[in-house]
Design a protein around this motif. Structure first.
Motif, mmCIF file in Angstrom:
data_model
loop_
_atom_site.group_PDB
_atom_site.id
_atom_site.type_symbol
_atom_site.label_atom_id
_atom_site.label_comp_id
_atom_site.label_asym_id
_atom_site.label_seq_id
_atom_site.Cartn_x
_atom_site.Cartn_y
_atom_site.Cartn_z
ATOM 1 N N THR A 14 31.855 11.336 -38.493
ATOM 2 C CA THR A 14 31.313 10.272 -39.353
ATOM 3 C C THR A 14 31.555 8.882 -38.792
ATOM 4 N N PHE A 15 32.788 8.611 -38.339
ATOM 5 C CA PHE A 15 33.119 7.259 -37.886
ATOM 6 C C PHE A 15 32.359 6.894 -36.616
ATOM 7 N N VAL A 16 32.156 7.866 -35.745
ATOM 8 C CA VAL A 16 31.366 7.621 -34.528
ATOM 9 C C VAL A 16 29.928 7.273 -34.904
ATOM 10 N N LYS A 17 29.364 8.037 -35.825
ATOM 11 C CA LYS A 17 27.959 7.837 -36.196
ATOM 12 C C LYS A 17 27.724 6.560 -36.996
ATOM 13 N N LYS A 34 27.380 6.072 -21.756
ATOM 14 C CA LYS A 34 26.819 7.080 -20.852
ATOM 15 C C LYS A 34 26.823 8.489 -21.434
ATOM 16 N N ALA A 35 27.860 8.810 -22.232
ATOM 17 C CA ALA A 35 27.947 10.184 -22.738
ATOM 18 C C ALA A 35 28.706 10.257 -24.048
ATOM 19 N N ILE A 36 28.347 11.258 -24.855
ATOM 20 C CA ILE A 36 29.101 11.591 -26.072
ATOM 21 C C ILE A 36 29.480 13.058 -25.975
ATOM 22 N N ALA A 47 25.106 13.309 -32.722
ATOM 23 C CA ALA A 47 25.504 11.928 -32.424
ATOM 24 C C ALA A 47 24.629 11.315 -31.334
ATOM 25 N N VAL A 48 24.289 12.119 -30.318
ATOM 26 C CA VAL A 48 23.444 11.636 -29.217
ATOM 27 C C VAL A 48 22.060 11.229 -29.732
ATOM 28 N N GLU A 49 21.570 11.943 -30.715
ATOM 29 C CA GLU A 49 20.258 11.623 -31.288
ATOM 30 C C GLU A 49 20.256 10.217 -31.890
ATOM 31 N N ILE A 50 21.362 9.860 -32.543
ATOM 32 C CA ILE A 50 21.489 8.517 -33.131
ATOM 33 C C ILE A 50 21.668 7.472 -32.022
ATOM 34 N N ALA A 51 22.553 7.783 -31.072
ATOM 35 C CA ALA A 51 22.868 6.824 -29.999
ATOM 36 C C ALA A 51 21.689 6.586 -29.067
ATOM 37 N N GLY A 52 20.845 7.598 -28.883
ATOM 38 C CA GLY A 52 19.722 7.507 -27.959
ATOM 39 C C GLY A 52 18.732 6.404 -28.281
ATOM 40 N N LYS A 53 18.691 5.982 -29.532
ATOM 41 C CA LYS A 53 17.780 4.893 -29.942
ATOM 42 C C LYS A 53 18.213 3.564 -29.326
#
Length: 359
Positions: A14-17, A34-36, A47-53
């Motif tokens: 949760t906190f990461v997202k 660079k990576a999760i 999490a990558v799906e959110i960060a990818g934006k």
């Protein structure tokens, strides 16, 4: 313009997202994610799906192999460790041994015995690693503009006569962390995990260490792990005393730090203004004047900026003589935990005075 340093995140909760990714996105000109990594592929992909934006090239890593790939990637200068509190130190030390700079989420460790072992291990790593990796603890309260300003105002209240820290939290079933299993398994439960924030704020404003405590604890709300209430007297090195009262879950949340001095009083209170959440800093002068200012939450962003600057400078200087931001040091995080552990120990001994372990 120098290329932005690359970092990775271990953890996809949760906190990461809700905090790490959005706050890093705000400063994407300064850093590249660079990576999760997560233990499971499903969690990492979420999490990558959110960060990818915000970071289009962010890579998805999971399991033992994914962790080893992050460790082996020389382009990753820093790693944020945002895992269950009981696991963070082991992961941090593994990364530090590999020469990675680490930003570990609070609390620094679960107990002072774990802290002592961690500090000893880190000293050994630094002594035997040429680039002297940085071990920072992400305690955002030390970076909140309200506390930075409050610390400046402390010089104007004169000799401090009394300190009060009142925390009436809102850890109920509507809170995303309420069901967090690792927080419930902690010795001290939410008191330790939440409490390090409030102790960090207290220590920063006081500018003086707490040496001894005497506390009582109770367990009233059975939906929470014990204890869920703590009332503690504490004494500072300079002889000043104060109280620290914390209720994990209240129907009327309130969080305030109040310092009463010979020349005035300083108060920092959680609040909101025009829909923005933050703190109201109020200074009461000797002539009865009252001056208040509102400071929006910004601590997480500010600590990221400090960590990114540290890893850039340390890389440029190859670790030789570079002093990292002291507010983020592992020892600062250790001191927060030591105070709460002493309070919890005293509570278990019906209020017997307990000396705070020094770090």
């Amino acid at each position: 313009m120098a290329e932005a340093p690359q970092i990775a995140i271990l953890g996809a909760g949760t906190f990461v997202k809700t905090q790490y990714i959005p706050r890093l996105a705000e400063i994407s000109n300064l850093v590249n994610l660079k990576a999760i990594w997560s233990r499971s592929e499903e969690s990492a992909r979420g999490a990558v799906e959110i960060a990818g934006k915000h970071f289009p090239g962010v890579e998805c890593k999971w399991g033992d192999q994914g962790l080893e790939e992050i460790i082996a990637d020389s382009s990753i200068l820093g790693v944020a460790v945002v895992l269950a509190g009981q696991a963070q130190v082991d992961f941090s030390l593994k990364l530090l041994k590999a020469g990675k700079n680490v930003l570990q989420e609070k609390p620094a460790a679960a107990t002072t015995s774990e802290l002592e072992t961690a500090v000893s291990s880190y000293k050994s790593i630094v002594a035997n690693t040429p680039n002297k990796p940085i071990w920072a603890v992400a305690e955002n309260y030390r970076f909140e503009p309200a506390f930075v300003e409050g610390k400046k105002l402390m010089t104007e209240i004169g000799d401090v006569m009394s300190i009060q820290v009142i925390v009436e939290g809102s850890m109920n079933s509507s809170n995303p962390y309420f069901s967090s299993s690792w927080r419930r398994d902690f010795n001290g439960g939410f008191i330790l995990d939440m409490g390090v924030h409030f102790v960090a704020g207290l220590r920063m404003l006081a500018g003086c260490e707490i040496v001894s405590v005497s506390a009582t604890t109770s367990h009233v709300d059975k939906t929470l792990p014990p204890p869920d209430n703590i009332s503690s007297l504490f004494q500072l090195e300079n002889g000043c005393s104060g109280i620290f009262v914390m209720v994990v879950s209240s129907r009327s949340p309130k969080i305030v730090w109040r310092f009463v001095g010979l020349k005035g009083t300083l108060e920092v209170e959680r609040g909101n203004q025009d829909g923005r959440h933050g703190y109201v800093v109020t200074f009461y002068s000797a002539d009865g004047q009252r001056k208040s200012s509102f400071y929006q939450f910004r601590g997480v962003t500010e600590e990221f900026i400090a960590f990114i600057n540290d890893i850039k400078q340390a890389t440029l200087k190859k670790g030789a003589g570079y002093e990292a931001e002291p507010r983020m040091s592992f020892l600062e995080g250790a001191r927060d935990v030591a105070i709460l552990e002493a309070m919890l120990e005293s509570g278990g001994k019906q209020g017997a005075p307990v000396h705070v372990k020094k770090f």
